[in-house]
Motif scaffolding. Structure first.
Motif, PDB file in Angstrom:
ATOM      1  N   PRO A  23       0.790  -1.245   0.000  1.00 55.12           N
ATOM      2  CA  PRO A  23       0.000   0.000   0.000  1.00 55.12           C
ATOM      3  C   PRO A  23       0.812   1.280   0.000  1.00 55.12           C
ATOM      4  CG  PRO A  23      -0.967  -1.599   1.490  1.00 55.12           C
ATOM      5  CD  PRO A  23       0.337  -2.184   1.041  1.00 55.12           C
ATOM      6  N   LEU A  24       1.888   1.350   0.773  1.00 54.10           N
ATOM      7  CA  LEU A  24       2.666   2.596   0.829  1.00 54.10           C
ATOM      8  C   LEU A  24       3.373   2.873  -0.494  1.00 54.10           C
ATOM      9  CD1 LEU A  24       4.207   2.398   4.421  1.00 54.10           C
ATOM     10  CD2 LEU A  24       2.211   3.702   3.655  1.00 54.10           C
ATOM     11  N   VAL A  25       3.729   1.810  -1.220  1.00 54.01           N
ATOM     12  CA  VAL A  25       4.321   1.991  -2.542  1.00 54.01           C
ATOM     13  C   VAL A  25       3.237   2.386  -3.535  1.00 54.01           C
ATOM     14  CG1 VAL A  25       5.495   0.822  -4.447  1.00 54.01           C
ATOM     15  CG2 VAL A  25       6.248   0.434  -2.096  1.00 54.01           C
ATOM     16  N   GLU A  26       2.099   1.722  -3.442  1.00 50.89           N
ATOM     17  CA  GLU A  26       0.976   2.049  -4.335  1.00 50.89           C
ATOM     18  C   GLU A  26       0.572   3.509  -4.204  1.00 50.89           C
ATOM     19  OE1 GLU A  26      -3.778   1.012  -4.787  1.00 50.89           O
ATOM     20  OE2 GLU A  26      -2.511  -0.297  -3.589  1.00 50.89           O
ATOM     21  N   LYS A  80       9.216   4.481  -1.694  1.00 50.48           N
ATOM     22  CA  LYS A  80       9.827   3.998  -2.921  1.00 50.48           C
ATOM     23  C   LYS A  80      10.147   2.510  -2.764  1.00 50.48           C
ATOM     24  CE  LYS A  80      11.916   8.446  -4.075  1.00 50.48           C
ATOM     25  NZ  LYS A  80      13.180   9.177  -4.328  1.00 50.48           N
ATOM     26  N   PRO A  81      10.023   1.722  -3.831  1.00 48.31           N
ATOM     27  CA  PRO A  81      10.267   0.280  -3.687  1.00 48.31           C
ATOM     28  C   PRO A  81      11.668  -0.046  -3.205  1.00 48.31           C
ATOM     29  CG  PRO A  81      10.119   0.913  -6.007  1.00 48.31           C
ATOM     30  CD  PRO A  81       9.648   2.084  -5.203  1.00 48.31           C
ATOM     31  N   ARG A 125      10.925  -1.815 -13.785  1.00 49.75           N
ATOM     32  CA  ARG A 125      10.041  -2.063 -12.645  1.00 49.75           C
ATOM     33  C   ARG A 125      10.316  -3.361 -11.915  1.00 49.75           C
ATOM     34  NH1 ARG A 125       4.624   0.472 -15.596  1.00 49.75           N
ATOM     35  NH2 ARG A 125       5.406   2.604 -15.593  1.00 49.75           N
ATOM     36  N   GLY A 126      11.496  -3.952 -12.139  1.00 46.39           N
ATOM     37  CA  GLY A 126      11.863  -5.139 -11.390  1.00 46.39           C
ATOM     38  C   GLY A 126      11.906  -4.871  -9.893  1.00 46.39           C
ATOM     39  N   LYS A 127      12.326  -3.671  -9.513  1.00 41.22           N
ATOM     40  CA  LYS A 127      12.412  -3.325  -8.087  1.00 41.22           C
ATOM     41  C   LYS A 127      11.028  -3.306  -7.444  1.00 41.22           C
ATOM     42  CE  LYS A 127      12.698   1.567  -9.380  1.00 41.22           C
ATOM     43  NZ  LYS A 127      13.574   2.766  -9.370  1.00 41.22           N
ATOM     44  N   TYR A 128      10.001  -2.947  -8.227  1.00 43.46           N
ATOM     45  CA  TYR A 128       8.622  -3.011  -7.717  1.00 43.46           C
ATOM     46  C   TYR A 128       8.197  -4.472  -7.554  1.00 43.46           C
ATOM     47  CZ  TYR A 128       7.886   1.971  -8.755  1.00 43.46           C
ATOM     48  OH  TYR A 128       7.951   3.345  -8.782  1.00 43.46           O
ATOM     49  N   MET A 129       8.441  -5.268  -8.592  1.00 42.33           N
ATOM     50  CA  MET A 129       8.023  -6.668  -8.554  1.00 42.33           C
ATOM     51  C   MET A 129       8.676  -7.407  -7.403  1.00 42.33           C
ATOM     52  SD  MET A 129       9.038  -9.994  -9.224  1.00 42.33           S
ATOM     53  CE  MET A 129      10.380  -9.980 -10.414  1.00 42.33           C
ATOM     54  N   MET A 130      10.001  -7.201  -7.220  1.00 42.29           N
ATOM     55  CA  MET A 130      10.753  -7.957  -6.220  1.00 42.29           C
ATOM     56  C   MET A 130      10.332  -7.609  -4.790  1.00 42.29           C
ATOM     57  SD  MET A 130      12.964 -10.023  -7.661  1.00 42.29           S
ATOM     58  CE  MET A 130      14.152 -10.302  -6.351  1.00 42.29           C
ATOM     59  N   ARG A 131       9.896  -6.385  -4.562  1.00 44.39           N
ATOM     60  CA  ARG A 131       9.676  -5.918  -3.191  1.00 44.39           C
ATOM     61  C   ARG A 131       8.232  -5.618  -2.840  1.00 44.39           C
ATOM     62  NH1 ARG A 131      14.332  -3.959  -5.285  1.00 44.39           N
ATOM     63  NH2 ARG A 131      16.206  -3.889  -3.969  1.00 44.39           N
ATOM     64  N   ALA A 132       7.399  -5.316  -3.823  1.00 44.33           N
ATOM     65  CA  ALA A 132       6.120  -4.688  -3.482  1.00 44.33           C
ATOM     66  C   ALA A 132       4.906  -5.295  -4.157  1.00 44.33           C
ATOM     67  CB  ALA A 132       6.205  -3.190  -3.806  1.00 44.33           C
ATOM     68  N   THR A 133       4.999  -6.527  -4.677  1.00 46.33           N
ATOM     69  CA  THR A 133       3.831  -7.146  -5.297  1.00 46.33           C
ATOM     70  C   THR A 133       3.526  -8.490  -4.646  1.00 46.33           C
ATOM     71  OG1 THR A 133       5.122  -8.292  -7.011  1.00 46.33           O
ATOM     72  CG2 THR A 133       4.313  -6.082  -7.533  1.00 46.33           C
ATOM     73  N   ALA A 134       2.260  -8.862  -4.687  1.00 43.46           N
ATOM     74  CA  ALA A 134       1.834 -10.154  -4.143  1.00 43.46           C
ATOM     75  C   ALA A 134       0.636 -10.658  -4.931  1.00 43.46           C
ATOM     76  CB  ALA A 134       1.474 -10.023  -2.661  1.00 43.46           C
ATOM     77  N   SER A 135       0.631 -11.946  -5.242  1.00 43.53           N
ATOM     78  CA  SER A 135      -0.457 -12.523  -6.021  1.00 43.53           C
ATOM     79  C   SER A 135      -1.112 -13.663  -5.258  1.00 43.53           C
ATOM     80  CB  SER A 135       0.061 -13.056  -7.365  1.00 43.53           C
ATOM     81  OG  SER A 135       0.910 -14.172  -7.143  1.00 43.53           O
ATOM     82  N   TRP A 142       4.719  -6.065 -14.067  1.00 39.08           N
ATOM     83  CA  TRP A 142       5.288  -7.266 -14.681  1.00 39.08           C
ATOM     84  C   TRP A 142       5.654  -7.049 -16.145  1.00 39.08           C
ATOM     85  CZ3 TRP A 142       7.415 -11.479 -12.884  1.00 39.08           C
ATOM     86  CH2 TRP A 142       7.128 -11.904 -11.582  1.00 39.08           C
ATOM     87  N   ARG A 143       4.936  -6.159 -16.826  1.00 35.52           N
ATOM     88  CA  ARG A 143       5.235  -5.922 -18.245  1.00 35.52           C
ATOM     89  C   ARG A 143       6.551  -5.179 -18.452  1.00 35.52           C
ATOM     90  NH1 ARG A 143      -0.482  -5.192 -18.954  1.00 35.52           N
ATOM     91  NH2 ARG A 143      -0.299  -2.931 -18.777  1.00 35.52           N
ATOM     92  N   ASP A 144       7.108  -4.606 -17.379  1.00 32.82           N
ATOM     93  CA  ASP A 144       8.364  -3.864 -17.498  1.00 32.82           C
ATOM     94  C   ASP A 144       9.419  -4.429 -16.551  1.00 32.82           C
ATOM     95  OD1 ASP A 144      10.214  -2.030 -18.325  1.00 32.82           O
ATOM     96  OD2 ASP A 144       9.277  -0.302 -17.354  1.00 32.82           O
ATOM     97  N   VAL A 145       9.451  -5.752 -16.423  1.00 31.86           N
ATOM     98  CA  VAL A 145      10.462  -6.429 -15.613  1.00 31.86           C
ATOM     99  C   VAL A 145      11.507  -7.080 -16.507  1.00 31.86           C
ATOM    100  CG1 VAL A 145      10.894  -8.310 -13.976  1.00 31.86           C
ATOM    101  CG2 VAL A 145       8.936  -6.795 -13.639  1.00 31.86           C
ATOM    102  N   ASP A 146      11.060  -7.963 -17.401  1.00 30.66           N
ATOM    103  CA  ASP A 146      11.961  -8.684 -18.303  1.00 30.66           C
ATOM    104  C   ASP A 146      11.097  -9.281 -19.401  1.00 30.66           C
ATOM    105  OD1 ASP A 146      13.606 -10.515 -19.629  1.00 30.66           O
ATOM    106  OD2 ASP A 146      14.702 -11.051 -17.822  1.00 30.66           O
ATOM    107  N   SER A 147      11.145  -8.701 -20.581  1.00 34.31           N
ATOM    108  CA  SER A 147      10.245  -9.119 -21.657  1.00 34.31           C
ATOM    109  C   SER A 147      10.475 -10.556 -22.093  1.00 34.31           C
ATOM    110  CB  SER A 147      10.395  -8.182 -22.864  1.00 34.31           C
ATOM    111  OG  SER A 147      11.733  -8.215 -23.355  1.00 34.31           O
ATOM    112  N   ILE A 148      11.680 -11.092 -21.878  1.00 29.45           N
ATOM    113  CA  ILE A 148      11.978 -12.473 -22.255  1.00 29.45           C
ATOM    114  C   ILE A 148      11.336 -13.455 -21.280  1.00 29.45           C
ATOM    115  CG2 ILE A 148      13.834 -14.190 -22.398  1.00 29.45           C
ATOM    116  CD1 ILE A 148      15.602 -12.019 -23.577  1.00 29.45           C
ATOM    117  N   ARG A 149      11.345 -13.121 -19.999  1.00 28.81           N
ATOM    118  CA  ARG A 149      10.913 -14.064 -18.963  1.00 28.81           C
ATOM    119  C   ARG A 149       9.461 -13.918 -18.539  1.00 28.81           C
ATOM    120  NH1 ARG A 149      16.105 -13.451 -18.328  1.00 28.81           N
ATOM    121  NH2 ARG A 149      17.310 -15.330 -17.891  1.00 28.81           N
ATOM    122  N   CYS A 150       8.836 -12.800 -18.836  1.00 27.19           N
ATOM    123  CA  CYS A 150       7.505 -12.508 -18.309  1.00 27.19           C
ATOM    124  C   CYS A 150       6.470 -12.416 -19.423  1.00 27.19           C
ATOM    125  CB  CYS A 150       7.545 -11.207 -17.515  1.00 27.19           C
ATOM    126  SG  CYS A 150       8.786 -11.179 -16.216  1.00 27.19           S
ATOM    127  N   GLY A 151       5.214 -12.412 -19.051  1.00 22.34           N
ATOM    128  CA  GLY A 151       4.145 -12.241 -20.020  1.00 22.34           C
ATOM    129  C   GLY A 151       3.728 -13.541 -20.672  1.00 22.34           C
TER     130      GLY A 151
END
Length: 206
Positions: free
Chosen positions: A28-31, A36-37, A61-71, A124-133
């Motif tokens: 939430p605080l990042v959102e 900052k992530p 946005r890898g720094k966001y994915m690694m620290r501030a996302t949950a699914s 996720w769309r701006d983390v690694d185009s080869i590994r994601c999506g």
């Protein structure tokens, strides 16, 4: 039942110390833009340090994915290659719909250039185009385990024992190599010994 058992054990301990559980797709605080992530700590494992270093070179946005996302992660069994790929195709096609239905955010926005909905997907769309999506050709009816494996083998794996990446085809692959290779690709739907589905934000169980 397993999750409820976890909550019954942990929640009183958290509440006694003034904490509570909150399920969100984005921290939430990042959102909200209050934190900052990069101010958040990584999980203290070398694996995550290596991944973080790699994603700094592949997207913004890898720094966001690694620290501030949950699914909400769901694992689905399959009985054969045909069964697996049928479920795989269906889940990929449903992913955009289920992502929107199950988004769990306030909609306050991280920055002016971010779209209002699906923050976690935008990350996720701006983390690694080869590994994601979505992998090339993966929704076609002639897709196969072999095609999935060749895609992974064609691209470099994130190495945890050195700071460099290397092409997996340069080395013989044992079981641990294969498990490692699969684990460092993050498509919307991932093929493992089961189908791993991570399209929905973390949500309250009800």
């Amino acid at each position: 039942e397993i999750y409820q058992g976890f909550r019954e054990v942990c929640e009183p301990i958290f509440l006694s110390r003034g904490y509570s559980f909150l399920e969100k797709g984005i921290f939430p605080l990042v959102e909200n833009g209050d934190t900052k992530p990069e101010e958040l700590p990584l999980i203290p494992k070398e694996r995550y340090q290596r991944m973080n270093q790699h994603f700094e070179r592949t997207g913004e946005r890898g720094k966001y994915m690694m620290r501030a996302t949950a699914s909400t992660q769901v694992c689905i069994d399959f009985s054969s290659e045909e069964d697996a790929l049928k479920k795989y195709r269906v889940l990929q096609k449903l992913s955009p719909i289920l992502s929107l239905i199950a988004e769990n955010q306030n909609g306050l926005g991280l920055a002016k250039d971010w779209k209002k909905h699906l923050f976690r997907n935008q990350i996720w769309r701006d983390v690694d185009s080869i590994r994601c999506g979505y992998f090339d050709g993966s929704v076609s009816t002639d897709y196969s385990f072999c095609a999935y494996a060749k895609y992974l083998d064609r691209h470099s794996a994130i190495q945890f024992r050195s700071s460099d990446t290397k092409e997996t085809s340069e080395s013989g692959l044992g079981v641990s190599d294969i498990e490692h290779l699969i684990s460092v690709f993050f498509p919307m739907v991932r093929l493992k010994k089961y189908i791993e589905y991570r399209a929905a934000d973390s949500m309250p169980i009800e």
